[in-house]
Design an enzyme around this catalytic site. Structure first.
Site, PDB file in Angstrom:
ATOM      1  N   HIS A 195       0.821  -1.224   0.000  1.00 22.85           N
ATOM      2  CA  HIS A 195       0.000   0.000   0.000  1.00 22.85           C
ATOM      3  C   HIS A 195       0.851   1.268   0.000  1.00 22.85           C
ATOM      4  O   HIS A 195       0.356   2.343   0.341  1.00 22.85           O
ATOM      5  CB  HIS A 195      -0.955   0.000   1.212  1.00 22.85           C
ATOM      6  CG  HIS A 195      -2.048  -1.027   1.112  1.00 22.85           C
ATOM      7  ND1 HIS A 195      -2.883  -1.366   2.156  1.00 22.85           N
ATOM      8  CD2 HIS A 195      -2.458  -1.793   0.060  1.00 22.85           C
ATOM      9  CE1 HIS A 195      -3.747  -2.290   1.763  1.00 22.85           C
ATOM     10  NE2 HIS A 195      -3.507  -2.574   0.506  1.00 22.85           N
ATOM     11  N   CYS A 236       3.560  12.194 -13.979  1.00 23.55           N
ATOM     12  CA  CYS A 236       4.610  11.435 -14.686  1.00 23.55           C
ATOM     13  C   CYS A 236       5.090  10.206 -13.919  1.00 23.55           C
ATOM     14  O   CYS A 236       5.998   9.511 -14.378  1.00 23.55           O
ATOM     15  CB  CYS A 236       5.789  12.347 -15.026  1.00 23.55           C
ATOM     16  SG  CYS A 236       6.859  12.711 -13.608  1.00 23.55           S
ATOM     17  N   GLU A 266      -7.485 -10.449  18.240  1.00 22.64           N
ATOM     18  CA  GLU A 266      -8.729 -11.200  18.433  1.00 22.64           C
ATOM     19  C   GLU A 266      -9.002 -11.973  17.149  1.00 22.64           C
ATOM     20  O   GLU A 266      -8.345 -11.728  16.134  1.00 22.64           O
ATOM     21  CB  GLU A 266      -9.874 -10.218  18.702  1.00 22.64           C
ATOM     22  CG  GLU A 266      -9.997  -9.228  17.572  1.00 22.64           C
ATOM     23  CD  GLU A 266     -10.727  -7.949  17.928  1.00 22.64           C
ATOM     24  OE1 GLU A 266     -11.027  -7.735  19.098  1.00 22.64           O
ATOM     25  OE2 GLU A 266     -10.976  -7.176  16.996  1.00 22.64           O
TER      26      GLU A 266
HETATM   27  P1  OAD Z   1      -7.512  -2.772  10.569  1.00 20.24           P
HETATM   28  O1  OAD Z   1      -7.657  -1.596  11.448  1.00 20.24           O
HETATM   29  O2  OAD Z   1      -8.613  -3.111   9.629  1.00 20.24           O
HETATM   30  O3  OAD Z   1      -7.275  -4.083  11.475  1.00 20.24           O
HETATM   31  C1  OAD Z   1      -6.313  -4.096  12.499  1.00 20.24           C
HETATM   32  C2  OAD Z   1      -6.307  -5.472  13.142  1.00 20.24           C
HETATM   33  O4  OAD Z   1      -5.262  -5.491  14.102  1.00 20.24           O
HETATM   34  C3  OAD Z   1      -7.619  -5.818  13.872  1.00 20.24           C
HETATM   35  O5  OAD Z   1      -8.032  -7.128  13.513  1.00 20.24           O
HETATM   36  C4  OAD Z   1      -7.226  -5.760  15.355  1.00 20.24           C
HETATM   37  O6  OAD Z   1      -7.899  -6.741  16.134  1.00 20.24           O
HETATM   38  C5  OAD Z   1      -5.736  -6.085  15.294  1.00 20.24           C
HETATM   39  N1  OAD Z   1      -4.957  -5.490  16.404  1.00 20.24           N
HETATM   40  C6  OAD Z   1      -5.148  -4.329  17.061  1.00 20.24           C
HETATM   41  N2  OAD Z   1      -4.215  -4.144  18.009  1.00 20.24           N
HETATM   42  C7  OAD Z   1      -3.389  -5.230  17.939  1.00 20.24           C
HETATM   43  C8  OAD Z   1      -2.238  -5.653  18.673  1.00 20.24           C
HETATM   44  N3  OAD Z   1      -1.713  -4.915  19.655  1.00 20.24           N
HETATM   45  N4  OAD Z   1      -1.659  -6.833  18.344  1.00 20.24           N
HETATM   46  C9  OAD Z   1      -2.178  -7.606  17.342  1.00 20.24           C
HETATM   47  N5  OAD Z   1      -3.259  -7.259  16.626  1.00 20.24           N
HETATM   48  C10 OAD Z   1      -3.860  -6.095  16.913  1.00 20.24           C
HETATM   49  O7  OAD Z   1      -6.113  -2.592   9.813  1.00 20.24           O
HETATM   50  P2  OAD Z   1      -5.572  -3.368   8.514  1.00 20.24           P
HETATM   51  O8  OAD Z   1      -6.075  -4.768   8.488  1.00 20.24           O
HETATM   52  O9  OAD Z   1      -4.103  -3.154   8.452  1.00 20.24           O
HETATM   53  O10 OAD Z   1      -5.522   0.518   3.474  1.00 20.24           O
HETATM   54  O11 OAD Z   1      -6.264  -2.545   7.365  1.00 20.24           O
HETATM   55  C11 OAD Z   1      -5.994  -2.912   6.030  1.00 20.24           C
HETATM   56  C12 OAD Z   1      -6.014  -1.701   5.155  1.00 20.24           C
HETATM   57  O12 OAD Z   1      -7.225  -0.979   5.371  1.00 20.24           O
HETATM   58  C13 OAD Z   1      -4.942  -0.669   5.450  1.00 20.24           C
HETATM   59  O13 OAD Z   1      -3.722  -0.970   4.836  1.00 20.24           O
HETATM   60  C14 OAD Z   1      -5.544   0.592   4.909  1.00 20.24           C
HETATM   61  C15 OAD Z   1      -6.921   0.436   5.480  1.00 20.24           C
HETATM   62  O14 OAD Z   1      -7.940   1.089   4.863  1.00 20.24           O
HETATM   63  C16 OAD Z   1      -5.541   1.653   2.736  1.00 20.24           C
HETATM   64  O15 OAD Z   1      -5.545   2.768   3.231  1.00 20.24           O
HETATM   65  C17 OAD Z   1      -5.540   1.402   1.265  1.00 20.24           C
END
Ligand code: OAD
Length: 229
Positions: free
Chosen positions: A105, A116, A199
């Site tokens: 990303h 460009c 979780e």
């Molecule tokens: P999310 O915010 O959707 O999910 C974060 C995950 O991390 C959740 O399942 C939480 O339970 C878990 N989590 C939180 N704290 C944690 C900890 N201390 N240890 C382990 N796990 C933990 O974030 P992403 O899955 O990264 O894209 O989101 C994916 C994409 O959506 C991002 O890259 C971004 C976003 O929109 C773009 O902006 C294109």
């Protein structure tokens, strides 16, 4: 043992960087269609840049945690066998010493010319209509992938997934494709799959094994197991 590791915002949460979809996540405070889509950028570039300028400053002040450090250790020990694919736009894997990292990303510390495609290191603060250093167009944007855009280096990622022995997903909700589909891609090719997340996620049942807990505890535990094999 070839390992492909997918990481998401959860791995950086304990470094103080917010996740997206948890209670108080970024998308509960900022409408994603306004700050993370080409349409939002066309409508209000100043608002989009303000969002990313603030996130760039936060990311620059953050330090890698024990989970980033453990993955860097694994990479160093299984030299050439570990690929980290991250959805995160921070550079905390690299700050912990990891070298084989794909930012599917993009990165907050990169700038991209929308005209460009020239790329260069982002200044701390971007302003609307900043000129591209290569073509001069007033079209500087963050080098991050927005919704509706194609993630980077997908060919390499899918190739590595198909050749892996193990796929591990860490700290991601599995809500955003194509990354959310990697577990099924891997499983279809006989690759073992493991989820490490705070979780159970929506896709937990798709994994051969799912472990729950904070990344700074469960990632070093898993890496210690791998290094003891
Ligand atoms: P999310 O915010 O959707 O999910 C974060 C995950 O991390 C959740 O399942 C939480 O339970 C878990 N989590 C939180 N704290 C944690 C900890 N201390 N240890 C382990 N796990 C933990 O974030 P992403 O899955 O990264 O894209 O989101 C994916 C994409 O959506 C991002 O890259 C971004 C976003 O929109 C773009 O902006 C294109």
């Amino acid at each position: 043992m070839r390992v492909v590791i997918l990481t998401g915002a959860g791995i950086s949460a304990e470094s103080g960087l917010g996740t997206f979809r948890d209670e108080d996540g970024l998308w509960t405070r900022y409408p994603l269609e306004e700050v993370a889509t080409p349409q939002g950028w066309a409508r209000d570039p100043a608002r989009v840049l303000e969002f990313y300028n603030a996130r760039r400053a936060q990311a620059a002040a953050a330090r890698p945690n024990a989970a980033h450090a453990a993955l860097a250790r694994l990479e160093a020990r299984l030299d050439g066998q570990v690929l980290i694919v991250t959805q995160n736009v921070d550079a905390l894997h690299e700050a912990a010493g990891a070298r084989n990292v794909i930012h599917m990303h993009g990165r907050l510390d990169g700038a991209l010319c929308a005209i460009c495609d020239h790329r260069w290191p982002a200044p701390g603060t971007m302003a609307p209509a900043d000129p591209c250093p290569s073509c001069g167009a007033p079209a500087t944007r963050p080098d991050v992938v927005w919704f509706g855009e194609m993630p980077y280096r997908m060919d390499e990622i899918l190739m590595a997934l198909g050749q892996a022995d193990l796929f591990v997903s860490i700290g991601t909700s599995g809500e955003v494709y194509p990354a959310a589909g990697f577990v099924e891609e891997a499983a279809a090719q006989g690759v073992r799959t493991l989820e490490l997340n705070l979780e159970a996620s929506r896709g937990s049942r798709l994994f051969d094994e799912a472990r729950q807990g904070p990344a700074t505890r469960i990632v070093p535990e898993w890496v210690a197991e791998m290094l003891a094999l």
